[in-house]
Design an enzyme around this catalytic site. Structure first.
Site, PDB file in Angstrom:
ATOM      1  N   GLU A 115      -5.490  -4.711  10.853  1.00 37.88           N
ATOM      2  CA  GLU A 115      -4.444  -3.712  11.042  1.00 37.88           C
ATOM      3  C   GLU A 115      -4.693  -2.933  12.330  1.00 37.88           C
ATOM      4  O   GLU A 115      -5.455  -1.943  12.328  1.00 37.88           O
ATOM      5  CB  GLU A 115      -4.445  -2.717   9.874  1.00 37.88           C
ATOM      6  N   GLY A 152       2.839  -1.051   4.330  1.00 39.56           N
ATOM      7  CA  GLY A 152       2.862   0.365   3.965  1.00 39.56           C
ATOM      8  C   GLY A 152       4.284   0.820   3.702  1.00 39.56           C
ATOM      9  O   GLY A 152       4.844   0.621   2.619  1.00 39.56           O
ATOM     10  N   LYS A 194       0.111   4.256  -0.297  1.00 38.77           N
ATOM     11  CA  LYS A 194      -0.560   5.446   0.264  1.00 38.77           C
ATOM     12  C   LYS A 194      -0.328   6.646  -0.661  1.00 38.77           C
ATOM     13  O   LYS A 194      -0.270   6.452  -1.883  1.00 38.77           O
ATOM     14  CB  LYS A 194      -0.078   5.704   1.697  1.00 38.77           C
ATOM     15  N   GLU A 213      -6.893   4.926   7.829  1.00 32.24           N
ATOM     16  CA  GLU A 213      -6.651   6.335   7.476  1.00 32.24           C
ATOM     17  C   GLU A 213      -7.859   6.930   6.763  1.00 32.24           C
ATOM     18  O   GLU A 213      -8.123   8.130   6.869  1.00 32.24           O
ATOM     19  CB  GLU A 213      -5.369   6.441   6.630  1.00 32.24           C
ATOM     20  N   GLY A 240       2.633   2.306  10.875  1.00 32.79           N
ATOM     21  CA  GLY A 240       3.649   3.350  10.728  1.00 32.79           C
ATOM     22  C   GLY A 240       4.365   3.701  12.019  1.00 32.79           C
ATOM     23  O   GLY A 240       5.081   4.694  12.086  1.00 32.79           O
ATOM     24  N   SER A 260       3.369  -2.020  10.459  1.00 33.28           N
ATOM     25  CA  SER A 260       4.825  -2.079  10.653  1.00 33.28           C
ATOM     26  C   SER A 260       5.434  -3.432  10.270  1.00 33.28           C
ATOM     27  O   SER A 260       6.329  -3.911  10.954  1.00 33.28           O
ATOM     28  CB  SER A 260       5.201  -1.691  12.087  1.00 33.28           C
ATOM     29  N   HIS A 299      -9.530   1.375   4.937  1.00 32.62           N
ATOM     30  CA  HIS A 299      -8.258   1.558   5.660  1.00 32.62           C
ATOM     31  C   HIS A 299      -8.496   2.527   6.818  1.00 32.62           C
ATOM     32  O   HIS A 299      -9.284   3.471   6.693  1.00 32.62           O
ATOM     33  CB  HIS A 299      -7.194   2.103   4.700  1.00 32.62           C
ATOM     34  N   ASN A 309       0.869  -1.179   0.000  1.00 27.80           N
ATOM     35  CA  ASN A 309       0.000   0.000   0.000  1.00 27.80           C
ATOM     36  C   ASN A 309       0.907   1.232   0.000  1.00 27.80           C
ATOM     37  O   ASN A 309       1.487   1.572   1.030  1.00 27.80           O
ATOM     38  CB  ASN A 309      -0.898  -0.040   1.256  1.00 27.80           C
TER      39      ASN A 309
HETATM   40  P1  PGA Z   1       2.868   0.430   7.700  1.00 28.27           P
HETATM   41  O1  PGA Z   1       1.412   0.647   7.085  1.00 28.27           O
HETATM   42  O2  PGA Z   1       3.416  -0.867   7.128  1.00 28.27           O
HETATM   43  O3  PGA Z   1       3.650   1.613   7.268  1.00 28.27           O
HETATM   44  O4  PGA Z   1       2.709   0.330   9.185  1.00 28.27           O
HETATM   45  C1  PGA Z   1       0.518  -0.436   6.935  1.00 28.27           C
HETATM   46  C2  PGA Z   1      -0.799   0.054   6.382  1.00 28.27           C
HETATM   47  O5  PGA Z   1      -1.270   1.122   6.793  1.00 28.27           O
HETATM   48  O6  PGA Z   1      -1.412  -0.593   5.504  1.00 28.27           O
END
Ligand code: PGA
Length: 246
Positions: free
Chosen positions: A165, A231, A9, A97, A171, A210, A95, A7
């Site tokens: 998630e 991500g 983003k 976000e 992140g 992460s 997601h 992803n």
């Molecule tokens: P991340 O994001 O691997 O940077 O933690 C994962 C995601 O939001 O899909």
């Protein structure tokens, strides 16, 4: 089969996106990793370029969101039909976000998943608790309710993926323990099976939050994990490829 979904983003201009996709397509073509479905979800602006860059490599393309409606006056949105038209096979919906910054509800996410299914896209339906729910001992209850409201009950398990998630792991460099991941995936599997009246084994659940080259192999080996949603580490070809081959 393990699903390794990148992803991106809101990251990637044309040149860097093409370089990243090209490097991954080269790896995929020469190494053909067994038992891995590799999916890249770039920003919408890069989807057609990326689909062309990975064509023939076996890498699949996905969107990061879609609107529930077929078409119409929805400025800035993108429909499932548009993604299908650009050779996408997957789309991330719900997601955290999007839930947080765009106020998306589980009911809206369910409609988006329905639109995706209608256009032969596999929706990757995201669920996950915030730190407050986890600390209050309410993580399972929270996620169960998100599953119930976000996954279309008449969807066949072969047609969608659930991504677990935990928001506090996204992140942040923190990951859930493999015990917590296994327990949550077991609970999600049971919740989807009951909700969709389907066999639990058929439900595919990936973990996100992460995931990095140094923890991917342990996570991918965890009971009930059918892949990872990545991500930050998907923005660099070698780190993403290390995860693919973990
Ligand atoms: P991340 O994001 O691997 O940077 O933690 C994962 C995601 O939001 O899909």
């Amino acid at each position: 089969m393990q699903y390794i979904i990148g992803n991106w983003k809101m990251n990637g201009l044309r040149d860097e996106g093409l370089a990243l996709a090209g490097a991954l397509a080269t790896h995929m073509t020469s190494e053909k990793p067994e038992g891995r479905e590799v999916v890249l979800c770039p920003p919408a602006t890069l989807i057609p370029l990326l689909a062309a860059a990975v064509f023939g490599s076996g890498i699949r393309t996905g969107g990061q969101d879609c609107h529930a409606a077929e078409k119409g006056a929805y400025t800035g949105d993108i429909s499932a039909a548009m993604l299908q038209d650009m050779a996408c096979e997957y789309v991330i919906v719900g997601h955290s976000e999007r839930r947080e910054h765009h106020g998306e509800t589980s009911e809206q996410i369910c409609e988006k998943a329905r639109a995706a299914l209608k256009h032969k896209l596999t929706p990757v339906v995201c669920v996950g608790e915030a730190l407050a729910e986890r600390e209050a001992g309410k993580a399972e209850e929270w996620v169960k309710e998100q599953v119930r409201a976000s996954v279309p009950p008449d969807a066949a398990p072969a047609d969608f993926i659930v991504a677990y998630e935990p928001i506090w792991a996204i992140g942040s460099g923190k990951t859930a323990t493999t015990e917590d991941i296994a327990a949550m995936h077991r609970m999600i599997r049971e919740a989807v099976a009951a909700h969709c009246t389907c066999p639990g084994e058929a439900v595919r659940i990936v973990y996100g939050g992460s995931v990095k080259p140094d923890n991917a192999s342990e996570i991918l080996k965890t009971q009930g994990v059918d892949g990872v949603l990545v991500g930050g580490a998907s923005l660099e070809a070698e780190s993403f490829w290390e995860i693919v081959t973990s």
